[in-house]
Design an enzyme around this catalytic site. Structure first.
Site, PDB file in Angstrom:
ATOM      1  N   LYS A 209     -61.585  16.502 -45.751  1.00 58.15           N
ATOM      2  CA  LYS A 209     -60.248  16.433 -45.172  1.00 58.15           C
ATOM      3  C   LYS A 209     -59.242  16.746 -46.268  1.00 58.15           C
ATOM      4  CE  LYS A 209     -57.069  13.349 -42.775  1.00 58.15           C
ATOM      5  NZ  LYS A 209     -56.912  12.068 -42.106  1.00 58.15           N
ATOM      6  N   ARG A 219     -47.732  13.465 -37.565  1.00 56.26           N
ATOM      7  CA  ARG A 219     -47.004  12.303 -38.100  1.00 56.26           C
ATOM      8  C   ARG A 219     -45.860  11.924 -37.152  1.00 56.26           C
ATOM      9  NH1 ARG A 219     -48.257  13.515 -44.359  1.00 56.26           N
ATOM     10  NH2 ARG A 219     -50.514  13.576 -43.994  1.00 56.26           N
ATOM     11  N   ARG A 230     -50.463  12.172 -49.444  1.00 57.61           N
ATOM     12  CA  ARG A 230     -51.808  11.603 -49.514  1.00 57.61           C
ATOM     13  C   ARG A 230     -52.665  12.343 -50.545  1.00 57.61           C
ATOM     14  NH1 ARG A 230     -51.148   8.606 -45.011  1.00 57.61           N
ATOM     15  NH2 ARG A 230     -50.695   9.550 -42.982  1.00 57.61           N
ATOM     16  N   LYS A 261     -61.395  19.499 -41.865  1.00 56.17           N
ATOM     17  CA  LYS A 261     -60.052  19.379 -41.304  1.00 56.17           C
ATOM     18  C   LYS A 261     -59.021  19.765 -42.347  1.00 56.17           C
ATOM     19  CE  LYS A 261     -57.080  15.790 -39.627  1.00 56.17           C
ATOM     20  NZ  LYS A 261     -56.883  14.385 -39.644  1.00 56.17           N
ATOM     21  N   SER A 287     -52.662  19.275 -35.565  1.00 55.00           N
ATOM     22  CA  SER A 287     -51.375  19.368 -34.880  1.00 55.00           C
ATOM     23  C   SER A 287     -50.571  20.614 -35.271  1.00 55.00           C
ATOM     24  CB  SER A 287     -50.560  18.106 -35.150  1.00 55.00           C
ATOM     25  OG  SER A 287     -50.410  17.890 -36.543  1.00 55.00           O
ATOM     26  N   TYR A 326     -56.172  20.061 -29.295  1.00 54.00           N
ATOM     27  CA  TYR A 326     -55.222  19.547 -28.314  1.00 54.00           C
ATOM     28  C   TYR A 326     -55.218  20.390 -27.040  1.00 54.00           C
ATOM     29  CZ  TYR A 326     -53.823  16.684 -32.228  1.00 54.00           C
ATOM     30  OH  TYR A 326     -53.861  15.789 -33.270  1.00 54.00           O
TER      31      TYR A 326
HETATM   32  C1  PBG Z   1     -55.270   9.933 -40.279  1.00 52.88           C
HETATM   33  C2  PBG Z   1     -55.265  11.190 -39.495  1.00 52.88           C
HETATM   34  C3  PBG Z   1     -54.356  12.240 -39.588  1.00 52.88           C
HETATM   35  C4  PBG Z   1     -54.750  13.187 -38.643  1.00 52.88           C
HETATM   36  C5  PBG Z   1     -55.878  12.706 -38.002  1.00 52.88           C
HETATM   37  N1  PBG Z   1     -56.197  11.477 -38.557  1.00 52.88           N
HETATM   38  C6  PBG Z   1     -53.119  12.377 -40.365  1.00 52.88           C
HETATM   39  C7  PBG Z   1     -53.144  12.437 -41.818  1.00 52.88           C
HETATM   40  O1  PBG Z   1     -54.178  12.418 -42.473  1.00 52.88           O
HETATM   41  O2  PBG Z   1     -52.032  12.478 -42.348  1.00 52.88           O
HETATM   42  C8  PBG Z   1     -54.056  14.486 -38.394  1.00 52.88           C
HETATM   43  C9  PBG Z   1     -54.392  15.164 -37.121  1.00 52.88           C
HETATM   44  C10 PBG Z   1     -53.481  16.261 -36.763  1.00 52.88           C
HETATM   45  O3  PBG Z   1     -52.622  16.705 -37.550  1.00 52.88           O
HETATM   46  O4  PBG Z   1     -53.594  16.742 -35.625  1.00 52.88           O
HETATM   47  N2  PBG Z   1     -55.515   8.814 -39.476  1.00 52.88           N
END
Ligand code: PBG
Length: 336
Positions: A209, A219, A230, A261, A287, A326
């Site tokens: 990730k 967010r 992060r 991801k 997203s 989505y």
């Molecule tokens: C963290 C999490 C995130 C996403 C899925 N799980 C956000 C992040 O790591 O900041 C992002 C998914 C997306 O952008 O569609 N719980």
């Protein structure tokens, strides 16, 4: 290409004209030789559930996506089951947040309740997955608890993940998906589930990730309070081989499935990981990937359906068997 001759040693042979286009001449022929065919069952729909909501709340940066109230969640699950998609991934949006994200481990919390309701409604038809992370539940927005210096405390966070895993398992989740990128999170979650007598609950590890700008709209969707980034726990987009190390660790720790991801900007990683492991590989079309295509389509700059399907085909072609998207319901309808 035209016909010609090829000489191998003392033998000269004629070769016929090579025509790549011969297999592209008609729809039926193209369909016959298509190598990648995403199916509805490959798709997993992420869903946001908002605590206390009495009607669905649109997510401004994700046109067409809402934070669900119980009623709209029921309708979405109904649609998902009818579309024949593979499963759903649930995210909770709580009304209260605190330093340790205690809502994540509340058996009556928004996520646990949504998991319970979802399993009851569609658990026989869909794989019910739950995001296992603290970020939606902490007031600082980080994926773990903080130490005295404001840094994310890896091992203290694991204790929370353990508890969260058992609570989600009790709620009926078929799969838990640790997404916080803490070291040792898969082993911690596996150990907690096993000790809880839940050897049957599977782990989908967010193994590779990346710290990505493409999470921006998410967010919004979870009303993240994160101020900062992060980078200290999610991966650097510059790194490729590191993904293999992360994936190897997660598989060794007991991950039943691994995920890459985001998806579209990381197809090299998807391909590397698929070649490396013998567990199912998933990719999360996040997203920002969703919103980019929606925004361009709204302006008429790309053909929405073609762009969506092409992106899904590309992610599957790179080697992901499962795609979190989505568009899962709509794409499933296009694919059947
Ligand atoms: C963290 C999490 C995130 C996403 C899925 N799980 C956000 C992040 O790591 O900041 C992002 C998914 C997306 O952008 O569609 N719980």
């Amino acid at each position: 290409m035209t016909a010609g001759h090829v000489t191998v040693g003392r033998v000269t042979a004629a070769f016929p004209a090579v025509r790549g286009r011969r297999l592209r001449t008609g729809r039926a022929l193209r369909r016959l030789v298509a190598q990648t065919r995403p199916a509805p069952a490959d798709l997993v729909l992420p869903l946001f559930v908002k605590e206390g909501a009495v009607e669905p709340v649109p997510v401004p940066s994700m046109p067409g996506i809402v934070q669900h109230c119980p009623d709209s969640l029921r309708r979405a699950l109904d649609g998902a089951a009818r579309a024949g998609i593979g499963g759903v991934m649930l995210f909770g949006v709580p009304t209260r947040r605190d330093a340790t994200g205690s809502g994540a481990c509340d058996p009556r919390g928004v996520l646990t309740t949504a998991v319970r309701d979802t399993v009851e409604q569609v658990g026989g038809d869909l794989v019910v997955m739950a995001d296992l992370c603290l970020d939606e539940f902490t007031d600082h927005g980080h994926c773990g608890v903080l130490d005295g210096h404001g840094a994310v405390d890896n091992d203290a966070t694991l204790e929370h993940y353990r508890r969260m895993a058992t609570v989600l398992a009790d709620a009926g989740a078929h799969v838990v998906a640790p997404s916080g990128m803490m070291d040792g999170q898969v082993a911690a979650v596996r150990g907690a589930l096993d000790a809880h007598g839940r050897q049957d609950v599977a782990i989908l590890a967010y193994a590779a990730k990346y710290a990505s700008a493409f999470y921006g709209p998410f967010r919004d969707a979870v009303e993240s309070t994160l101020d900062g980034d992060r980078m200290s726990y999610q991966m650097d987009p510059a790194n490729r081989t590191e993904a293999l190390r992360e994936v190897d660790l997660d598989v060794a720790e007991g991950a039943d499935m691994v995920m890459v991801k985001p998806a579209l900007s990381y197809l090299d990683i998807v391909s590397d990981v698929a070649a490396r492991v013998d567990v199912p590989v998933a990719a999360y079309q996040v997203s920002g990937e969703y919103s980019m295509i929606e925004a361009a389509a709204q302006r008429g700059w790309v053909d929405r359906e073609r762009a969506v399907l092409e992106s899904l085909i590309s992610i599957r072609r790179a080697g992901a068997g499962t795609v979190l998207t989505y568009w899962a319901i709509e794409a499933a309808q296009w694919l059947t």
